[in-house]
Design an enzyme around this catalytic site. Sequence first.
Site: not given
Ligand code: GLY
Length: 356
Positions: A219, A229, A233, A240
């Site tokens: 992560k 993102e 990302r 999801h």
């Molecule tokens: N849970 C996905 C993210 O933090 O990008």
Amino acid sequence: MAEIRVALGQRSYPVLVQQGLARRIPEVLERVAPSKRYFVFADGNVWSHYFDIIPSKDPRYVTFAVPPGEGSKSIETLYSFWTFLLQNGVERGHVAVAIGGGVVGDAAGFAAATVLRGIRLVQVPTSLLAQVDASIGGKTGINHPLGKNLIGAFYQPVAVIIDPAFLRTLPESEFQSGMYEVIKYALIEKNGLYERLMDFAWSRTSDMTAVIELCAQCKAHVVAGDEMEAERRMILNFGHTVGHAIEAAGGFKQLKHGQAVGWGILFAARLSRAMGICDRLTEDAIGRLLYRNGALPKLSYPPAMLVELMRHDKKVRDGRFTFVLPKRIGEVVIRKGIEEDWVQRQLEEFYREVGG
Ligand code: GLY
């Protein structure tokens, strides 16, 4: 103690992982976020087990026990957090500490991001899901009746403090839910996690330290490479796209987040094979890994309803869906512009196959 760095220039921060670390929270806070006042937002259930980790007689600590459950990711709870902070004299130099699962981390994180235009935030995740995913990366926010996490901000904490010992009091169903996010990490990158899960006992009494560290490392570097993102990302959203729709279809009450993601991963594997991106062997290996975490609850929502809910997702552009799809174990690809009608037809076939 493992110290994993989320490298974001001046906003870089450590993710600290160690058994028993919760017992040293005041000392760790002094080091990572010195302050004259700490506003502690603690999940009510967690607090009933661990109220003694915060010094009750120290006037620098003020505590808010947050009602457990997804219902707390609401505008009403957020408002009560703001009121609590303001009534207790919050100042710019103070620190918010979120102790709990993803709900507390997200909602208290958003309160910290917005009160006085932002005070420092320390995340102390206590659920497996929050330890491996939600607490790292700065996503904060609340739900809207039209969808999950639709209101929020990217707001990085100044530190994340993870004590795997919290998992001992986690209900088994919450542990199983968190393990679906762990499976996500095992499938999106080659990081040794898939091989580790092959020998794993799948029990919350297992020592989870190494598993949490591998997820946190993955992560941390994905977030460091694409904080907002813009592209890469998105791989963390594996499972999801449909997962969020399944959760919303059940009013965020029927399936746990991880279970919905489990279905989402299975469906993504199916889509991937239908598009010729992965082969049957990969799809079956993904199915077998998910199965090791126990059976998923039956799906009862019509495909058209899921597609309608997916339209409100942040990943949707011009009515076309973006999916993260497995290519092989440890590698995923991001596919944009997938036609809504085609996804619905695939969902209908998927339901027939899995008996939904
Ligand atoms: N849970 C996905 C993210 O933090 O990008």
